[in-house]
Design an enzyme around this catalytic site. Sequence first.
Site, PDB file in Angstrom:
ATOM      1  N   HIS A 111      -5.067  -5.559  -0.296  1.00 24.35           N
ATOM      2  CA  HIS A 111      -5.711  -5.264   0.976  1.00 24.35           C
ATOM      3  C   HIS A 111      -6.776  -6.270   1.385  1.00 24.35           C
ATOM      4  O   HIS A 111      -7.353  -6.153   2.462  1.00 24.35           O
ATOM      5  CB  HIS A 111      -6.359  -3.877   0.917  1.00 24.35           C
ATOM      6  CG  HIS A 111      -5.392  -2.738   0.873  1.00 24.35           C
ATOM      7  ND1 HIS A 111      -4.726  -2.379  -0.273  1.00 24.35           N
ATOM      8  CD2 HIS A 111      -4.983  -1.869   1.831  1.00 24.35           C
ATOM      9  CE1 HIS A 111      -3.955  -1.335  -0.025  1.00 24.35           C
ATOM     10  NE2 HIS A 111      -4.092  -1.009   1.243  1.00 24.35           N
TER      11      HIS A 111
ATOM     12  N   GLU B 227      -3.402  -2.811  -7.266  1.00 24.50           N
ATOM     13  CA  GLU B 227      -4.522  -3.175  -6.394  1.00 24.50           C
ATOM     14  C   GLU B 227      -4.931  -1.919  -5.651  1.00 24.50           C
ATOM     15  O   GLU B 227      -4.203  -0.929  -5.684  1.00 24.50           O
ATOM     16  CB  GLU B 227      -4.121  -4.304  -5.434  1.00 24.50           C
ATOM     17  CG  GLU B 227      -2.927  -3.974  -4.526  1.00 24.50           C
ATOM     18  CD  GLU B 227      -3.304  -3.249  -3.237  1.00 24.50           C
ATOM     19  OE1 GLU B 227      -4.472  -3.335  -2.828  1.00 24.50           O
ATOM     20  OE2 GLU B 227      -2.428  -2.582  -2.653  1.00 24.50           O
TER      21      GLU B 227
ATOM     22  N   SER C 209       0.819  -1.201   0.000  1.00 27.16           N
ATOM     23  CA  SER C 209       0.000   0.000   0.000  1.00 27.16           C
ATOM     24  C   SER C 209       0.858   1.259   0.000  1.00 27.16           C
ATOM     25  O   SER C 209       1.529   1.530  -0.977  1.00 27.16           O
ATOM     26  CB  SER C 209      -0.988  -0.016   1.162  1.00 27.16           C
ATOM     27  OG  SER C 209      -1.962   0.983   0.967  1.00 27.16           O
TER      28      SER C 209
END
Length: 339
Positions: free
Chosen positions: A308, A240, A141
């Site tokens: 995630h 993502e 992330s």
Amino acid sequence: MLRMGAAAAGGAVLVGSAEAASAQAAPGGAKRVLRAPALAPGDRVRVVSPGSTPDPTNMARGIEILRSWGLVVELGRHVFAKYGYLAGTDAQRLADLNAALNDPGIRAVFAARGGYGTQRIVDRIDVSGLRRDPRVVVGFSDITSIHGKLWRETGLATFYGPMVNWSDSRTGPESAEALRKAVMTTAPVTIVRDPAETAAPVLVPGRASGPLLGGCLTLISTSLGAADAPKFDDAILFFEDVDEAPYSIDMMLTELRRVGVLSRVAGVVIGQITNSVGEPDEWDAAAVLKDRLYDLGVPVLGGLRLGHGNGQLTIPLGARATIDAEAGTLTVEPGVRPR
């Protein structure tokens, strides 16, 4: 938008051998890949927080997992610090990260958690120690910025996988074993399409190979033009994201189209598109992905458990990867070298 990420460690608190490295040339004259030695029991590893502050209980679980592999776990001095929504000031988080990346006794740097903050310090990362003594770097992330910076500056293969702020409900035994194998063995990593994932219906047949680059789509988009943005030419683009509405995913992919990123990639793989909720009777996330990716003329493979969502797996970034879209597989060369 920037919800997960992490990595930073300066002075260390003990909680639980450097080798000379040789850069390895990628096939076809591509960028040279620098690989750290595979981790082994007894290695010192540092946990750092370049983004937001982790939860002590979740951290204890993550440390327990790392220790169960025989690793000696240290914490960066400011891992649990709080400064607004950050784990300490920019200077504190940067000092922790630079210390972890340049301490010759540290064999791996694990991100504590994500949130936000890495982009505030990424331009001042000191990579001098990595060039002569590479080490494993793990996070996802918000850590996308660190992955991109280290790749651009050193060619280091890094790992997009779970962070130490561990949640057994999201990342169970399979996730832990995938992370262990990625950083402690030299086996290639193969990820198979999961039909239950949001992006699983997104598929353009074909095969393609290239360095695997990318991460969280929000971080890719907001780093364009900065020093942590990789060059995606002839690469396999991986992305993502979490909590982004379909229109927001459309906006970010449209940006990548407009600046020419998507016209230069060899292929696209899509990880977990988590909690992407739109308005009734509008496009869902899969429809947006098809609209923005199907005309690129390259293989596209969606539905990989990377990101995630539940059951998150681990992949090396920077290592050479091959998509076989019809078979539903992404195979990546190891991100570490034998000791």
